[in-house]
Design a protein around this motif. Structure first.
Motif, PDB file in Angstrom:
ATOM      1  N   LYS A 363       0.759  -1.743  -0.278  1.00 23.16           N
ATOM      2  CA  LYS A 363      -0.368   0.285   0.301  1.00 23.16           C
ATOM      3  C   LYS A 363       0.531   1.318  -0.269  1.00 23.16           C
ATOM      4  N   LEU A 364       2.004   0.920   0.580  1.00 21.79           N
ATOM      5  CA  LEU A 364       3.554   2.241   0.870  1.00 21.79           C
ATOM      6  C   LEU A 364       3.249   2.789  -0.363  1.00 21.79           C
ATOM      7  N   THR A 365       3.968   1.501  -0.868  1.00 20.89           N
ATOM      8  CA  THR A 365       4.145   1.636  -2.284  1.00 20.89           C
ATOM      9  C   THR A 365       3.718   2.862  -3.216  1.00 20.89           C
ATOM     10  N   LYS A 366       2.420   1.429  -3.789  1.00 14.91           N
ATOM     11  CA  LYS A 366       1.882   2.477  -3.893  1.00 14.91           C
ATOM     12  C   LYS A 366       1.598   4.013  -3.897  1.00 14.91           C
ATOM     13  N   TYR A 367       1.398   3.921  -2.712  1.00 14.86           N
ATOM     14  CA  TYR A 367       1.135   5.323  -2.347  1.00 14.86           C
ATOM     15  C   TYR A 367       2.296   6.732  -2.742  1.00 14.86           C
ATOM     16  N   ALA A 368       3.354   5.748  -2.903  1.00 18.23           N
ATOM     17  CA  ALA A 368       4.652   6.310  -3.461  1.00 18.23           C
ATOM     18  C   ALA A 368       5.215   6.545  -4.502  1.00 18.23           C
ATOM     19  N   LYS A 373       6.559   9.724  -4.279  1.00 21.01           N
ATOM     20  CA  LYS A 373       7.978   9.619  -2.705  1.00 21.01           C
ATOM     21  C   LYS A 373       9.095   8.602  -2.783  1.00 21.01           C
ATOM     22  N   PRO A 374       9.926   8.733  -3.981  1.00 17.15           N
ATOM     23  CA  PRO A 374      11.463   7.131  -3.674  1.00 17.15           C
ATOM     24  C   PRO A 374      11.236   6.922  -2.816  1.00 17.15           C
ATOM     25  N   THR A 549      12.312   6.960   8.232  1.00 18.34           N
ATOM     26  CA  THR A 549      11.670   7.349   6.702  1.00 18.34           C
ATOM     27  C   THR A 549      10.446   6.717   6.835  1.00 18.34           C
ATOM     28  N   TYR A 550      10.604   5.170   6.876  1.00 17.39           N
ATOM     29  CA  TYR A 550       9.673   4.959   6.978  1.00 17.39           C
ATOM     30  C   TYR A 550       8.347   4.860   7.110  1.00 17.39           C
ATOM     31  N   VAL A 551       8.599   5.053   9.140  1.00 17.86           N
ATOM     32  CA  VAL A 551       7.400   5.422   9.598  1.00 17.86           C
ATOM     33  C   VAL A 551       7.078   6.782   8.766  1.00 17.86           C
ATOM     34  N   LYS A 552       7.305   8.056   8.644  1.00 14.11           N
ATOM     35  CA  LYS A 552       7.060   8.940   7.996  1.00 14.11           C
ATOM     36  C   LYS A 552       5.934   8.372   7.023  1.00 14.11           C
ATOM     37  N   GLY A 553       6.323   8.019   6.144  1.00 12.78           N
ATOM     38  CA  GLY A 553       5.339   7.510   5.174  1.00 12.78           C
ATOM     39  C   GLY A 553       4.322   6.885   5.215  1.00 12.78           C
ATOM     40  N   ILE A 554       4.541   5.885   7.019  1.00 11.85           N
ATOM     41  CA  ILE A 554       2.951   5.500   6.723  1.00 11.85           C
ATOM     42  C   ILE A 554       2.476   7.083   7.179  1.00 11.85           C
ATOM     43  N   MET A 555       2.812   7.345   7.747  1.00  9.26           N
ATOM     44  CA  MET A 555       2.632   9.086   8.584  1.00  9.26           C
ATOM     45  C   MET A 555       1.510  10.117   7.915  1.00  9.26           C
ATOM     46  N   GLU A 556       2.086   9.605   6.562  1.00 11.10           N
ATOM     47  CA  GLU A 556       1.602  10.691   5.762  1.00 11.10           C
ATOM     48  C   GLU A 556       0.590   9.870   4.665  1.00 11.10           C
ATOM     49  N   MET A 557       0.960   8.763   4.768  1.00 10.65           N
ATOM     50  CA  MET A 557      -0.167   7.807   3.781  1.00 10.65           C
ATOM     51  C   MET A 557      -1.734   7.904   4.667  1.00 10.65           C
TER      52      MET A 557
END
Length: 714
Positions: A363-368, A373-374, A549-557
């Protein structure tokens, strides 16, 4: 048509704003209660407003919750500073006051007057004074200090300096009783400062005997149904002006801004409950690779190694009552984490945590990808790579820790370096102090050489068989005869007797001492452990960077307000319902236990299930007063769907009106996997029903003055 589209849009917006979590999941931050969960909690039955729960210093619920002794939670239950926590949280204080003639662990304790309440030097409790989001300040501080090393700025030592600087700038001079705890949240994406008042005059007021307070002891640990009265009572004292103060006989009982009323009427299944406390650690931001690492290395090594030790100890304990007494606490300490690891792996496999995390990463890969957001994709890839790269080193660390350091007593012997050896050789006072404070503390009344011999043989065999030859400590390489090695280790060592050790120091030289079999084993094991830990730690800096960075992505998503941060011993709240569960096919556990279960478990031959005649008399006469259920049975413990972990011991469990219904003291083993992923159908907090507390205080300890001091709500 336009109206229909507007309705759909509104519904979509509402859905996107609702936390994407299962019911009852989360260890939430109180400052964001209004934005996150208050509406849902009120829909579940809560009658309190957000301000009635969290408004520090203004007479809200938070003002009655304390961090107890740094590792537990407690709550105020009277206007005179009466404090309730778990028996196991106050165990050290109860033990310190126990003597052969006044054994409070065995017999219980009650102070008939305030003058009889017992002081406890070193015991402190803290109350939240203020919680402040200082993320911007910390980031600016780090930028100015040119500190971009996460191993430095994520440490509590470094953050303490930052906290002191913030306090001086924003609040002025810090009083001695103010405690600052600046902690990283969301892997360092956020920084929050807890400002607390510390109270150090905390006196023991009452405690049930261990046969009530820890009924079931190790056997029932992590188990539901439960039948333990796990509570004890303290009181906080202040100076005459109501400020925190060191112990002084002239101090007065604390006058808190808020204390809990006690619900003596109880609740029903599916009723709303809320818990506040200081949970220690969770890992719900694990990636799939980290879940597999936890399952296949951390938990598996712990289970395999501890099983060998425990089976060996248990055989000796069952064969000799003296050994049983010597090794009871060692066995209990070992099985505590052993059961936790088993429960964790059970949950990981049954609920397919690895698959869940893969889905989240997809799910995060799709969002990124969709949002350019590579860095989030790169972070996940890097975590997976590092987990694979450190696997062998991590397994070695766990094998040494579980197979040798925690299991082979000789490895923990107080070994001397050359400088200290020579100091002891020439200084009789230092030598005597070493023997008394180090040697005799380690090889004490609970050490049994013949049990240690059998445990050591079993553990070295398991360790050598499970370790590549090149990864063994130097002293174990090439060992073919385990029996001979262990017999030499224990029979030829100068550590076999205090007088022999002292003579070796006085009359020998360091080279001879250094060649002793216990010294060589201990030194080689610790040296290898330090070396391999260093190799694992070599990944930590980069790991911390990419996890942020990974958790930032989860929070943003997901939206920051929809994601709770991992537990880190800061105050949190959780909520849910009283509810039983189905642990396996065709088995159902209800949410409430009674004294019938206490009596059913009684076993006079087993100290874990021995009952006092007085408690049995109370039961036989059904002398339950007004605390009994409608059917006449006496409630003992309850369980709830709330999300808790270690550190929540002693946490207040409150009803929809904010009244105390119990105190949390454990979890079921099926729910320990909730530290990684919440288990709605299995996870349960285990809670001592406050009615059982009242019964024991009233009928068993005769503590009527304490009952009179409380505000009892029916």
């Amino acid at each position: 048509m336009k109206t229909y589209k507007k309705i759909c849009a509104a519904l979509l917006t509402a859905l996107l704003c609702v936390p994407s979590l299962k019911a009852d999941e989360g260890m939430w931050l109180l400052p964001y209660l209004k934005q996150q969960n208050i509406k849902r909690m009120q829909e579940m039955g809560l009658t309190l407003s957000a301000e009635q729960i969290y408004n520090p210093g203004q007479g809200s619920v938070i003002d009655a919750v304390v961090h107890f002794d740094g590792g537990c939670t407690g709550e105020l239950i009277s206007s005179q500073g009466l404090l309730l926590t778990n028996h196991h949280c106050g165990y050290d204080q109860i033990r310190e006051h126990s003597t052969v003639t006044n054994n409070f662990l065995r017999d219980g304790f009650y102070a008939p007057t305030m003058k009889d309440e017992l002081p406890n030097p070193g015991l402190v409790v803290t109350f939240i004074d203020e919680i402040v989001d200082v993320t911007d300040y910390v980031n600016a501080y780090l930028k100015k200090a040119k500190c971009n090393d996460p191993m430095e700025y994520l440490s509590r030592d470094y953050l303490t300096k930052v906290a002191n600087a913030w306090y001086k700038k924003n609040r002025g001079k810090k009083p001695g009783y103010i405690v600052l705890d600046l902690a990283p949240f969301y892997e360092g994406n956020k920084f929050i400062l807890s400002i607390s008042k510390e109270y150090s005059d905390v006196r023991l007021v009452a405690a049930p005997p261990s046969s009530i307070g820890s009924y079931g002891a190790d056997t029932d640990n992590w188990v539901w149904p439960r039948h333990s009265g796990d509570f004890c009572v303290f009181r906080i004292y202040t100076d005459k002006d109501g400020k925190p103060a060191k112990y002084d006989p002239n101090n007065v009982p604390m006058r808190p801004k808020f204390h809990f009323k006690v619900n003596s009427g109880g609740l029903n299944e599916d009723d709303f409950v809320m818990i506040m406390g200081y949970p220690g650690r969770t890992n719900h931001f694990y990636t799939a690779a980290e879940v597999a690492e936890r399952r296949d290395i951390d938990n598996t090594v712990r289970i395999d190694m501890r099983k060998v030790r425990q089976e060996t100890m248990l055989a000796e304990m069952r064969a000799d009552e003296a050994v049983n007494i010597q090794y009871a606490s060692k066995y209990a300490r070992s099985t505590n984490a052993y059961k936790n690891a088993i429960g964790s792996n059970w949950a990981i496999r049954k609920m397919d945590f690895e698959g869940m995390k893969k889905d989240q990463q997809a799910k995060l890969t799709k969002y990124a990808t969709e949002n350019n957001k590579p860095e989030y994709i790169e972070a996940m890839k890097k975590i997976e790579e590092m987990v694979a790269q450190r696997a062998d080193f991590r397994k070695q660390v766990w094998m040494i820790d579980e197979g040798l350091l925690r299991a082979v007593e000789s490895v923990g012997a107080p070994v001397l370096d050359e400088k200290t050896f020579n100091e002891l050789k020439s200084n009789a006072d230092k030598r005597t102090k070493f023997i008394n404070e180090k040697y005799l503390t380690y090889f004490n009344k609970d050490y049994n050489k013949e049990v240690d011999r059998k445990v050591t043989k079993a553990m070295l065999t398991a360790f050598i068989n499970g370790t590549a030859p090149e990864n063994l400590p130097a002293v174990l390489r090439g060992v073919k005869d385990i029996n001979g090695f262990v017999n030499n280790l224990l029979d030829k060592t100068i550590y076999r007797d205090a007088s022999v050790l002292e003579s070796a120091i006085i009359n020998g030289d360091y080279a001879s001492y250094d060649a002793d079999p216990v010294v060589r084993l201990s030194k080689d094991v610790h040296a290898l452990h330090a070396d391999v830990k260093g190799k694992v730690a070599g990944f930590d800096r980069e790991f911390a960077r990419v996890r942020k960075t990974y958790v930032k992505g989860i929070m943003e998503m997901e939206g920051e307000m929809n994601v709770w941060p991992d537990a880190n011993s800061t105050v949190r709240y959780t909520f849910g319902k009283l509810k039983g569960y189905i642990p396996r096919d065709n088995v159902y556990y209800g949410f409430q236990t009674t004294m019938e279960g206490v009596m059913e478990k009684e076993d006079p031959t087993n100290p874990e299930y021995t009952l006092s005649p007085k408690l049995k008399d109370i039961y036989n006469r059904k002398d339950f007063g007004s605390y009994a259920l409608a059917n006449g049975k006496m409630p003992v413990d309850i369980c709830a769907t709330t999300h808790t972990t270690g550190g929540n011991s002693g946490s207040p469990v409150i009803d929809k009106y904010g009244n105390l219904v119990g105190l949390n003291f454990d979890r079921n083993w099926e729910g320990v996997g909730g530290d990684i992923n919440y288990l709605a159908d299995y996870q349960r907090s285990i809670i001592c029903d406050v009615r059982y507390v009242l019964l024991i205080l009233d009928k068993y300890l005769g503590a009527q003055r304490l009952i009179d001091e409380m505000d009892i709500a029916k």
